[in-house]
Design a protein around this motif. Sequence first.
Motif, short mmCIF file in Angstrom:
data_model
loop_
_atom_site.label_atom_id
_atom_site.label_comp_id
_atom_site.label_asym_id
_atom_site.label_seq_id
_atom_site.Cartn_x
_atom_site.Cartn_y
_atom_site.Cartn_z
N GLN A 346 0.83 -1.20 -0.06
CA GLN A 346 -0.05 0.04 -0.04
C GLN A 346 0.83 1.25 0.00
O GLN A 346 1.72 1.30 1.10
CB GLN A 346 -0.87 0.18 1.14
N TYR A 347 0.53 2.18 -0.72
CA TYR A 347 1.29 3.35 -1.09
C TYR A 347 0.45 4.64 -0.39
O TYR A 347 -0.55 4.62 -0.83
CB TYR A 347 1.74 3.52 -2.34
N GLU A 348 1.21 5.63 0.20
CA GLU A 348 0.68 6.73 0.61
C GLU A 348 -0.16 7.45 -0.57
O GLU A 348 -0.95 8.25 -0.27
CB GLU A 348 1.31 7.77 1.54
N ARG A 349 0.58 7.63 -1.82
CA ARG A 349 0.25 8.34 -3.05
C ARG A 349 0.57 7.28 -3.96
O ARG A 349 1.47 6.82 -4.08
CB ARG A 349 0.97 9.53 -3.08
N GLY A 350 -0.23 7.22 -5.09
CA GLY A 350 -0.04 6.43 -6.28
C GLY A 350 -0.21 7.43 -7.50
O GLY A 350 -1.04 8.21 -7.64
#
Length: 863
Positions: A346-350
Amino acid sequence: MNTEFRKTLPGTRLDYFDTRAAVDAIKPGAYDTLPYTSRVLAENLVRRCDPATLNASLSQLIERKRDLDFPWFPARVVCHDILGQTALVDLAGLRDAIALQGGDPAQVNPVVPTQLIVDHSLAVECGGYDPEAFEKNRAIEDRRNEDRFHFIEWTKKAFKNVDVIPPGNGIMHQINLEKMSPVIQVRDGVAFPDTCVGTDSHTPHVDSLGVIAIGVGGLEAESVMLGRASWMRLPEIVGVELTGKLQPGITATDMVLALTEFLRKQKVVGAWLEFFGEGASALTLGDRATISNMAPEYGATAAMFYIDQQTIDYLKLTGRDDQQVQLVEHYAKVTGLWGENLKDAQYERGLSFDLSSVVRNMAGPSNPHARVATTELAAKGIAGQWDDVPGQMPDGAVIIAAITSCTNTSNPRNVIAAGLMARNANKLGLTRKPWVKTSLAPGSKTVALYLDEAGLTSELEQLGFGVVAFACTTCNGMSGALDPAIQQEIIDRDLYATAVLSGNRNFDGRIHPYAKQAFLASPPLVVAYAIAGTIRFDIEKDVLGLDAQGNQIRLKDIWPSDEEIDTVVKAAVKPEQFRQVYIPMFAIHEDTGPKVAPLYDWRPQSTYIRRPPYWEGALAGARPLKGMRPLAVLPDNITTDHLSPSNAIMLDSAAGEYLAKMGLPEVDFNSYATHRGDHLTAQRATFANPKLFNEMVIEDGKVKQGSLTRLEPEGRVMRMWEAIETYMERKQPLIIIAGADYGQGSSRDWAAKGVRLAGVEAIAAEGFERIHRTNLVGMGVLPLEFLPGTNRKTLQIDGSETYDVIGERTPRATLTLVITRKNGERVEVPVTCRLDTAEEVSIYEAGGVLQRFAQDFLESASV
């Protein structure tokens, strides 16, 4: 070391650290959601930190909290000779300072393995059309740099943990990619991921291997060398999904220039990027490396790819030991670092980027992120009409066409494409224009071997692209002298002359003093522009020449197909070539020569190596931050090339005048970069870029270009160095006011050292690039950031003011910048203190990295 999580790697006699267990002990199930980069950072903590620091830091990592200090322990340091040498000059000076205080200088050594590659010293004095260019250029390099190489040879013997790759062997980042990084390290029976810092902003080149490697300034590298953790705020980790695939005829260079434009617009400055998706998985390691190398051009700190089959294939291709390749694959699969194990990350921003949208591109002028499609050159005003006058250079003349830099020469497809392009051009009778200085400077000797294998060396030589060096050359501004007649024509006609190169930087004034602008392009496009001879040429539409039958030849007629490129790469690039180059290069040689003294015997007349002054006088004293006058008021996007250029030194510059007085002939002035071991020469490079726009200098209602400032309170415009000298004599504290993205570009510590020696105590800007901000702190210069909506224009700053800074300097505290105008009006402006961690506050208060270490060393010695 946290033995609680130490386990044995199945099927081996090696231990490893179970990072999954450590993370899940704090938050069950969290490990599977961590990005690849976070997993490597977590392993670093599990292996190195005491339990209290480990638990706090892992909690921070899992929750992505950024308000705490975060320790990172790089496994090794890699340096090129410009910043690496200046770092070692600093350590030699530190030994002197400690000896003067009664300490043992021989105890000052890097404790982290440090590899120094001499790759930034060679200038292309002889172009690639000279069959003896390589030998001639190397001989000139040795003669000009004798002082520097003497010092480097001393460091090999005087310091522990320093290994040196001598000149003529390649570029630091490409050697790191092809050989130095093992991907998985083994020390004392423990396997762990390779990590490193490098004294160059393009160190992320090896991020493509799944290795966390970031660029730092020489000052931060010195701190790591001396055994300190690299402290940071936990970075933003941005996931970049690559979809689709490249269209036929599109190179990795086209791809990375499009990505650079895209990512700059997405404001990823300081972020750690992680590329994933079907598009990323299909990219060869060479293509991935091209993307990772350009991280500083889009402003990111890291540009990671995870370990997968492409990694393994590349390690085999580059001749790595079979057992090492097996270890990398086995370790990654067991510990959760294999690509297929990252599906739940999971990324904070994609972000998402479609590779199929990429067209043939160039970048320029002036900025690597100023992308322009080759089909739009005319619409953008780059291509256009020019007069083809026999015996004269045309408007927009390409005076330099260089296949150069690790960015592109580490990618076999790009180099082979250039060779096939040359072959096709030769068959049709095309030639380079006589005013174009052409060169091929690969980052590795393996390039020459596979070009020979493919039968393309002679084809490139026929067009003037013979090998001139295995070094950085043109990309670093080391383009060498022009033919005197060509140079004189440029001067007499005030000609708009340009450069086209396959490098990663094209900042104004960087590539050559007489190239008014520069453009980045793929290696085959560089070949095409050598034939075209002018940037005004519409490279997609215009006629390059006529064949024997009188048929018109355009770019499409000589551009090689992807199928042919891939066939030649598969047949010509072989593991034994890499073994042939690197096994002897890294063979251990016992030093049987005489021992050297622990203190360097400084040469008093040297303009290359001089004992640094950072422990003396005002530099060792307090910085009151009161009554400061502006040295410069600067616009957005000021680069480290503006702050401390690296290109050739001209006779009429402050540094040139100094070198002439020291008895150095003009032909051997060399570049600003090579003189950074001598502060008396290097400080004269401060703001010496002729393309500088200092908003304090107005002429006819416009900002005047040049290395100029206005001396206050007199209000007299003068050359920057004369003003600095005057302020130094007056002991006048200085400040710099700037716009956004201050300090872009190369990780040169002299961009911070120069302003500190000039007396600059603070810099107030709208924003800082990460490496330069760290360098400022390392030199004891206070970085201050205006709050959003406030800038030099809203404050109506003109440079006649004086400035004070009020408030307690704690991490990211709000301080007050007090501006006193010439009429006595007083304005109080809130600013953010960009000392981001408690460690940085400690370094700043000590006066800088070197002063801090000297204090700590002497205190520990007395205990």
